[in-house]
Every structure is written in structure tokens, then in C-alpha cells.
Design a protein around this motif. Structure first.
Motif, PDB file in Angstrom:
ATOM      1  N   PRO A   1       7.623  10.826   7.917  1.00 14.56           N
ATOM      2  CA  PRO A   1       7.421  10.404   6.519  1.00 14.56           C
ATOM      3  C   PRO A   1       5.967  10.125   6.175  1.00 14.56           C
ATOM      4  CG  PRO A   1       8.358   8.618   7.821  1.00 14.56           C
ATOM      5  CD  PRO A   1       8.350   9.829   8.702  1.00 14.56           C
ATOM      6  N   GLY A   2       5.133   9.894   7.189  1.00 13.93           N
ATOM      7  CA  GLY A   2       3.755   9.499   6.939  1.00 13.93           C
ATOM      8  C   GLY A   2       3.702   8.053   6.452  1.00 13.93           C
ATOM      9  N   PRO A   3       2.578   7.376   6.580  1.00 10.94           N
ATOM     10  CA  PRO A   3       1.399   7.830   7.301  1.00 10.94           C
ATOM     11  C   PRO A   3       1.655   7.831   8.813  1.00 10.94           C
ATOM     12  CG  PRO A   3       1.100   5.567   6.528  1.00 10.94           C
ATOM     13  CD  PRO A   3       2.401   6.033   5.977  1.00 10.94           C
TER      14      PRO A   3
ATOM     15  N   ARG B   1       7.453  -0.805  -5.345  1.00 12.89           N
ATOM     16  CA  ARG B   1       7.345  -0.935  -3.880  1.00 12.89           C
ATOM     17  C   ARG B   1       6.998  -2.376  -3.562  1.00 12.89           C
ATOM     18  NH1 ARG B   1       4.536   2.703   0.574  1.00 12.89           N
ATOM     19  NH2 ARG B   1       6.415   3.866   0.086  1.00 12.89           N
TER      20      ARG B   1
ATOM     21  N   ASN C   1       0.819  -1.210   0.000  1.00 12.03           N
ATOM     22  CA  ASN C   1       0.000   0.000   0.000  1.00 12.03           C
ATOM     23  C   ASN C   1       0.856   1.264   0.000  1.00 12.03           C
ATOM     24  OD1 ASN C   1      -2.189  -1.653   0.156  1.00 12.03           O
ATOM     25  ND2 ASN C   1      -2.463  -1.424   2.368  1.00 12.03           N
ATOM     26  N   SER C   2       0.315   2.303  -0.589  1.00 13.02           N
ATOM     27  CA  SER C   2       0.997   3.603  -0.594  1.00 13.02           C
ATOM     28  C   SER C   2       0.000   4.675  -0.986  1.00 13.02           C
ATOM     29  CB  SER C   2       2.144   3.586  -1.612  1.00 13.02           C
ATOM     30  OG  SER C   2       2.613   4.894  -1.852  1.00 13.02           O
ATOM     31  N   THR C   3       0.118   5.827  -0.364  1.00 17.17           N
ATOM     32  CA  THR C   3      -0.612   7.013  -0.827  1.00 17.17           C
ATOM     33  C   THR C   3       0.389   7.996  -1.418  1.00 17.17           C
ATOM     34  OG1 THR C   3      -2.304   6.730   0.859  1.00 17.17           O
ATOM     35  CG2 THR C   3      -2.128   8.918  -0.126  1.00 17.17           C
ATOM     36  N   ARG C   4       1.346   8.434  -0.580  1.00 17.54           N
ATOM     37  CA  ARG C   4       2.282   9.491  -0.977  1.00 17.54           C
ATOM     38  C   ARG C   4       3.227   9.088  -2.106  1.00 17.54           C
ATOM     39  NH1 ARG C   4       0.766  10.481   4.211  1.00 17.54           N
ATOM     40  NH2 ARG C   4       0.669   8.234   4.139  1.00 17.54           N
ATOM     41  N   THR C   5       3.907   7.964  -1.934  1.00 14.98           N
ATOM     42  CA  THR C   5       4.992   7.645  -2.871  1.00 14.98           C
ATOM     43  C   THR C   5       4.440   7.390  -4.272  1.00 14.98           C
ATOM     44  OG1 THR C   5       6.139   6.646  -1.016  1.00 14.98           O
ATOM     45  CG2 THR C   5       7.011   6.171  -3.200  1.00 14.98           C
TER      46      THR C   5
ATOM     47  N   HIS D   1      14.289   3.229   1.449  1.00 13.47           N
ATOM     48  CA  HIS D   1      13.242   4.037   0.804  1.00 13.47           C
ATOM     49  C   HIS D   1      13.953   5.332   0.380  1.00 13.47           C
ATOM     50  CE1 HIS D   1       9.579   5.850  -0.337  1.00 13.47           C
ATOM     51  NE2 HIS D   1       8.849   5.686   0.751  1.00 13.47           N
TER      52      HIS D   1
ATOM     53  N   GLN E   1      12.254   8.830  -0.261  1.00 10.11           N
ATOM     54  CA  GLN E   1      11.730   9.460   0.958  1.00 10.11           C
ATOM     55  C   GLN E   1      12.864  10.215   1.662  1.00 10.11           C
ATOM     56  OE1 GLN E   1       8.507   9.574   2.351  1.00 10.11           O
ATOM     57  NE2 GLN E   1       9.448  11.026   3.757  1.00 10.11           N
TER      58      GLN E   1
HETATM   59  N1   CP Z   1       6.160   7.895   3.249  1.00 10.98           N
HETATM   60  C1   CP Z   1       5.591   6.948   2.481  1.00 10.98           C
HETATM   61  O1   CP Z   1       6.270   6.105   1.896  1.00 10.98           O
HETATM   62  O2   CP Z   1       4.250   7.010   2.413  1.00 10.98           O
HETATM   63  P1   CP Z   1       3.323   6.024   1.575  1.00 10.98           P
HETATM   64  O3   CP Z   1       3.408   4.677   2.221  1.00 10.98           O
HETATM   65  O4   CP Z   1       1.941   6.624   1.637  1.00 10.98           O
HETATM   66  O5   CP Z   1       3.857   5.979   0.171  1.00 10.98           O
END
Ligand code: CP
Length: 303
Positions: free
Chosen positions: A259-261, A104, A51-55, A132, A135
Motif C-alpha cells: 500500500p505504501g509508503p 484521516r 500524514n498522507s501522500t497517496r490517499t 482503510h 486502499q
Molecule cells: N497507502 C496510503 O494510505 O498511503 P498514504 O499514507 O501516503 O496516504
């Protein structure tokens, strides 16, 4: 010529500097809504097995901003579910003339394996507990923007270092760029051999935080733990979390990153995450700029 971008462990000071410098002009273009043609005619696939939102989104936005065509594959809806191997997926993407693959995965080293079997550039978007790198690049870019220089900067990284690919890439990058890195973590969440990399280990939060120019909280990675590595969430929060009471003793202009989340109330309190010291939302914007810089440099052939 470098085809792939897999981690900061083997990335030079010069190349990190070049990416961070290029990101400055890319951010300017991004904020002005100026579309660039650096990747016109190139095809980029985001291959995300985790899962990922940002990357994922920031790579896709960065690629579009540079005029590339983008496609995304998520493991849940791909032929991986039917038993296709990573290398066969790589062959399929190669047959479709893919120029760059952002990957990823929960498997440390999988992007490195794929990179040896495809002509496309492979970019590591986070592999297991290994690295990562983009990031860490966006984290360092944010530090440079806010603090001017990485050399001599006191950076404390707090939390689950053992399972954190973000921490590993930041350690490799920051040490190379001349920063002083302090780690605050329970002993059970620290990998062995870190002192050899030039970092300082600290178990006392006040000592770890009071001289820091930058404090970075790490997400507690419950999905990578078998449990039992710390006694309770509330104890973890008090001893290793970024809590409101830290403002009694940290530098007034300390920069807060994550870095989130985020797990609010676990590794970071809302009073810290939403404070004026926090650049957590700017990190997300900077993620697009840094990825634009990396993609454009890769297309020119990184040296
Ligand atoms: N920081 C980071 O990798 O966020 P995601 O998991 O949302 O991509």
C-alpha cells in the motif's frame, strides 16, 4: 440510501462489485485525460489529521477529475491546534456547505462519529488501526485487473496485521469477494479472533508464499507500536518480509502489492518492490480511478 463510506466490514458484495466495475470506466477516462462532470458544483474537503501522500492527493485528483471543488485541512495548520473539537470542525465545514469530507485520523472510529453529526458524506481515508477501505478497494481493483477474478484467488498478506487498517479492510473485502486469504505475521502482531473471519494464519514464510497468486506486504507501523513486538528488523525482514530469495519458490507470475509508503529493506526488499511482478506504482494510479468511482457513486446516493 447510504450517505457515508466508512469501511468494508459493512459493505455488501454487490456494492464492492459496483465500485470496482465503475472504476474500470473511470480509469479509462483518467488515462485519456477526459474530465467528467459527475461532481460539478460539489465541494469536497480532505480533513487529514495524519500524514498522507497517496490517499489525500488521489482523492483531490479524483475530485478534480470529476469537476468538484476541493479544499484541504491539515491538523498542523488548522484550528485543532487551538483546541477546536472534531464536531465543531464538522459544524464549521457544514456551515460552508461542504458536500463530502474525506477524513484521516489516528483515532479509530472518528469518521463514524463525525458522520453522525454532519449532513455531508463522510469517507474514511484511514482511521487508526480500524479500516482503510479505499486502499483495499484499489488493491482489489489491481488484483482484478491483473488476475481476472477475486473468487478463488490465493492472497497472502504479510507483516504487521495488528496495527494495519489496510489489512483489516482487505480481509473484510477479499473474504466477501470469495478470495482465500492467508496471513503471515509474528504472533505478537496478529489480533485475536482472525480465524473466525475465515482467514488462514501461517507462521512459515515459504508455506505462506508458495501457493499465493498475490502477496501483499504491509508497512511495519512503528508509530503505532510501543516497541518490543519483534526482536530485530533483520529477523523480521528474514521471517516475514518480501525478500529476493522468495523468487526461488513463489509462482512465477505472483503479483506483488504494497500500500505504501514502503520501508525498503524492512518489510520489502528493493529487488521485490522494483521487480516485474510488482504492481506497486499501478496501485497508485488505480487509487485515483477507484476514488473517482466511489465519489461519483456517493454523489448519486449509494444503495
Ligand atoms: N497507502 C496510503 O494510505 O498511503 P498514504 O499514507 O501516503 O496516504
Amino acid at each position: 440510501m447510504q450517505k457515508d463510506f466508512l469501511g468494508l466490514r459493512d459493505t455488501s458484495y454487490e456494492l464492492i462489485s459496483e465500485i470496482l466495475n465503475r472504476a474500470k470506466s473511470m480509469k479509462q477516462s483518467l488515462l485519456c485525460g477526459e474530465k467528467l462532470n459527475n461532481l460539478a458544483g460539489k465541494s469536497i474537503v480532505t480533513l487529514f489529521y495524519e500524514n498522507s501522500t497517496r490517499t489525500r492527493l488521489s482523492f483531490e485528483l479524483a475530485a478534480k477529475q470529476l469537476s468538484a471543488t476541493t479544499s484541504s485541512i491539515a491538523a498542523q495548520s488548522s484550528s485543532v491546534q487551538k483546541g477546536e473539537t472534531l464536531l465543531d470542525t464538522g459544524k464549521t465545514l457544514s456551515a460552508m456547505r461542504t458536500d463530502m469530507i474525506v477524513m484521516r485520523t489516528s483515532l479509530s472510529g472518528a469518521p463514524h462519529l463525525l458522520s453522525r453529526h454532519v449532513p455531508a458524506s463522510v469517507i474514511n481515508g484511514g482511521d487508526g488501526t480500524n479500516e482503510h477501505p479505499t486502499q483495499a478497494l484499489l488493491d482489489m481493483f489491481t488484483m482484478v485487473e491483473k488476475k481476472g477474478d477475486l473468487r478463488g484467488l490465493n492472497v497472502t498478506i504479510a507483516g504487521d496485521v495488528l496495527h494495519s487498517r489496510v489489512a483489516k479492510s482487505n480481509i473484510f473485502g477479499l473474504i466477501k469477494m470469495g478470495a482465500n486469504v492467508v496471513l503471515l505475521s509474528p504472533g505478537s502482531l496478529l489480533p485475536p479472533g482472525l480465524e473466525c473471519m475465515g482467514v488462514t494464519i501461517e507462521y512459515n514464510k515459504k508455506k505462506a508464499f508458495q501457493n499465493a497468486d498475490v502477496i501483499m506486504g504491509l508497512r511495519i507501523q512503528l508509530e503505532r507500536q510501543r516497541g518490543g513486538l519483534f526482536p530485530s528488523v533483520s529477523e523480521y525482514n528474514a521471517l516475514y518480509g518480501l525478500t529476493e530469495d522468495m523468487f526461488d519458490y513463489v509462482k512465477p507470475d505472483v503479483l506483488i502489492l504494497h500500500p505504501g509508503p514502503m520501508n525498503r529493506g524492512v518489510e520489502i526488499d528493493s529487488a521485490v518492490a522494483d521487480s516485474t511482478n510488482s504492481a506497486i506504482e499501478e496501485q497508485v494510479t488505480n487509487g485515483v480511478a477507484v476514488r473517482m468511482a466511489l465519489l461519483s457513486l456517493l454523489s448519486e446516493g449509494l444503495s
